[in-house]
Design an enzyme around this catalytic site. Structure first.
Site, PDB file in Angstrom:
ATOM      1  N   ASN A 166     -14.038  -2.315  -9.859  1.00  0.00           N
ATOM      2  CA  ASN A 166     -13.551  -2.319  -8.657  1.00  0.00           C
ATOM      3  C   ASN A 166     -14.348  -2.961  -7.579  1.00  0.00           C
ATOM      4  OD1 ASN A 166     -11.891   0.507  -6.494  1.00  0.00           O
ATOM      5  ND2 ASN A 166     -11.484  -1.710  -6.494  1.00  0.00           N
TER       6      ASN A 166
ATOM      7  N   GLN B  63     -11.833  -4.559  -1.621  1.00  0.00           N
ATOM      8  CA  GLN B  63     -12.159  -4.042  -0.388  1.00  0.00           C
ATOM      9  C   GLN B  63     -13.478  -4.502   0.204  1.00  0.00           C
ATOM     10  OE1 GLN B  63     -11.863   0.250  -0.783  1.00  0.00           O
ATOM     11  NE2 GLN B  63      -9.763   0.240   0.171  1.00  0.00           N
TER      12      GLN B  63
ATOM     13  N   ASN C 177      -8.945  -3.045   3.591  1.00  0.00           N
ATOM     14  CA  ASN C 177      -8.291  -3.613   2.427  1.00  0.00           C
ATOM     15  C   ASN C 177      -8.112  -5.169   2.618  1.00  0.00           C
ATOM     16  OD1 ASN C 177      -7.407  -1.207   0.974  1.00  0.00           O
ATOM     17  ND2 ASN C 177      -5.930  -0.759   2.669  1.00  0.00           N
TER      18      ASN C 177
ATOM     19  N   CYS D  71     -12.474   5.702  -0.088  1.00  0.00           N
ATOM     20  CA  CYS D  71     -12.249   4.704  -1.345  1.00  0.00           C
ATOM     21  C   CYS D  71     -13.633   5.465  -2.262  1.00  0.00           C
ATOM     22  CB  CYS D  71     -12.740   3.498  -1.232  1.00  0.00           C
ATOM     23  SG  CYS D  71     -12.639   2.343  -2.699  1.00  0.00           S
ATOM     24  N   GLY D  72     -13.307   6.062  -3.227  1.00  0.00           N
ATOM     25  CA  GLY D  72     -14.021   6.586  -4.256  1.00  0.00           C
ATOM     26  C   GLY D  72     -15.269   5.720  -5.031  1.00  0.00           C
ATOM     27  N   ASN D  73     -14.817   4.575  -5.440  1.00  0.00           N
ATOM     28  CA  ASN D  73     -15.533   3.693  -6.029  1.00  0.00           C
ATOM     29  C   ASN D  73     -16.520   3.215  -4.901  1.00  0.00           C
ATOM     30  OD1 ASN D  73     -14.847   3.862  -8.754  1.00  0.00           O
ATOM     31  ND2 ASN D  73     -13.041   2.618  -8.270  1.00  0.00           N
TER      32      ASN D  73
ATOM     33  N   GLU E  19      -3.031  -0.141  -5.840  1.00  0.00           N
ATOM     34  CA  GLU E  19      -3.574   0.271  -4.363  1.00  0.00           C
ATOM     35  C   GLU E  19      -2.902  -0.186  -3.268  1.00  0.00           C
ATOM     36  OE1 GLU E  19      -7.798   0.892  -4.039  1.00  0.00           O
ATOM     37  OE2 GLU E  19      -8.340   0.455  -6.044  1.00  0.00           O
ATOM     38  N   ARG E  20      -2.884   0.441  -2.345  1.00  0.00           N
ATOM     39  CA  ARG E  20      -2.307   0.202  -1.072  1.00  0.00           C
ATOM     40  C   ARG E  20      -2.875  -0.978  -0.139  1.00  0.00           C
ATOM     41  NH1 ARG E  20      -2.264   4.425   3.708  1.00  0.00           N
ATOM     42  NH2 ARG E  20      -4.598   4.195   3.284  1.00  0.00           N
TER      43      ARG E  20
ATOM     44  N   CYS F 244      -9.575   2.949  -9.569  1.00  0.00           N
ATOM     45  CA  CYS F 244      -9.441   3.485  -8.231  1.00  0.00           C
ATOM     46  C   CYS F 244      -9.992   4.921  -8.278  1.00  0.00           C
ATOM     47  CB  CYS F 244      -8.059   3.355  -7.849  1.00  0.00           C
ATOM     48  SG  CYS F 244      -7.647   4.212  -6.222  1.00  0.00           S
TER      49      CYS F 244
ATOM     50  N   SER G 199     -10.521   7.347  -5.737  1.00  0.00           N
ATOM     51  CA  SER G 199      -9.584   8.334  -5.074  1.00  0.00           C
ATOM     52  C   SER G 199      -8.221   8.470  -5.978  1.00  0.00           C
ATOM     53  CB  SER G 199      -9.286   7.966  -3.521  1.00  0.00           C
ATOM     54  OG  SER G 199      -8.824   6.689  -3.561  1.00  0.00           O
TER      55      SER G 199
END
EC number: 5.1.1.7
Length: 257
Positions: free
Chosen positions: A13, A46, A66, A75-77, A193-194, A202, A204
């Site tokens: 990611n 992102q 995005n 965003c966790g990553n 992902e949105r 992903c 989150s």
């Protein structure tokens, strides 16, 4: 405008990180879209912009954008990548709140906070049981951004993802997870992902999938989530906080023309 950047990724990611702590570039939507474009720009899932914090206790203010130019709350990553970029186990100020981080060797842990489970907080467009949505029997929660998780053995994520992301039930659109439970401590996950589409991982979304799986009695509170890009360890503690642990990688540094 010339910009210095760092390309990073967490389990594939990938992110363009721009350090604006000394000089905020005030990026326009068109510029963000261009930088994220894999053919005409740098290319990423992102863009991550760092600016000085405005809240006590935070070390850096982080914004996530995005490829379509829209802003994500969390965003966790990318948060793990920022923890590596900044160093010193920083606390991140995000739209989802303050996210403390920690490092153990090559692994970075982010306290993603507590999930929001009420339909108004996801948010949904109407009152629904977030554990069983009237939409493929998905479960929904917010990890600072809206997530819905579908549980089953076989999903065509590429076919279902675009329509579900934009379903009228999700007024802010949603990230859509497709989860297969392998054991009480292991699941397989793909996430549409949105604003970005199908990604290799992903963070989150992995947190949301474990939260929703625990709510349904499908897994234990600590679970390994295997995605196309690799594994994350997710723990939903009894105090409500969700912890995500995984790697973060610096790929290269560069400057735009």
């Amino acid at each position: 405008m010339t910009l210095s950047f760092t390309k990073m990724h967490g389990l594939g990611n990938d992110f363009v990180v721009i350090d604006g702590r000394q000089n905020d570039p005030a990026l326009e939507t068109a510029t963000i879209r261009h930088l994220c474009d894999r053919r005409f720009g740098i290319g990423c899932d992102q863009l991550v912009l760092l600016t000085p914090p405005t809240l006590a206790g935070a070390d850096v203010h982080v914004r996530f954008f995005n490829p379509d130019g829209s802003e994500a709350g969390a965003c966790g990553n990318a948060s793990r990548c920022v923890a590596k970029f900044v160093g010193g186990a920083p606390t991140l100020q995000t739209a989802a709140g303050l996210l403390p981080t920690a490092q153990d060797g090559d692994l970075f842990t982010v306290d993603m906070g507590t999930p929001r489970l009420d339909w108004q907080d996801v948010p949904l467009s109407r009152a629904c049981d977030t554990l069983h949505l009237p939409l493929h029997d998905a479960a929904a929660c917010s990890m600072g951004n809206p997530h819905a998780t579908l549980f089953g053995d076989a999903f065509r994520a590429e076919a279902l993802g675009p329509g579900l992301e934009r379903d009228p039930l999700f007024p802010e659109r949603a990230n859509i997870g497709f989860a297969q439970i392998l054991s009480p401590i292991h699941m397989r996950l793909r996430v549409w992902e949105r604003g970005a589409g199908l990604t290799l991982a992903c963070g989150s979304g992995a947190c949301a999938a474990v939260v929703n799986a625990v709510r349904r009695g499908l897994t234990e509170r600590t679970c390994t989530v295997t995605m196309d890009g690799g594994d994350l360890r997710i723990t939903w503690r009894e105090d409500g906080h969700v912890f995500m642990t995984g790697p973060a990688v610096t790929v290269f540094h560069g400057t735009t023309a």
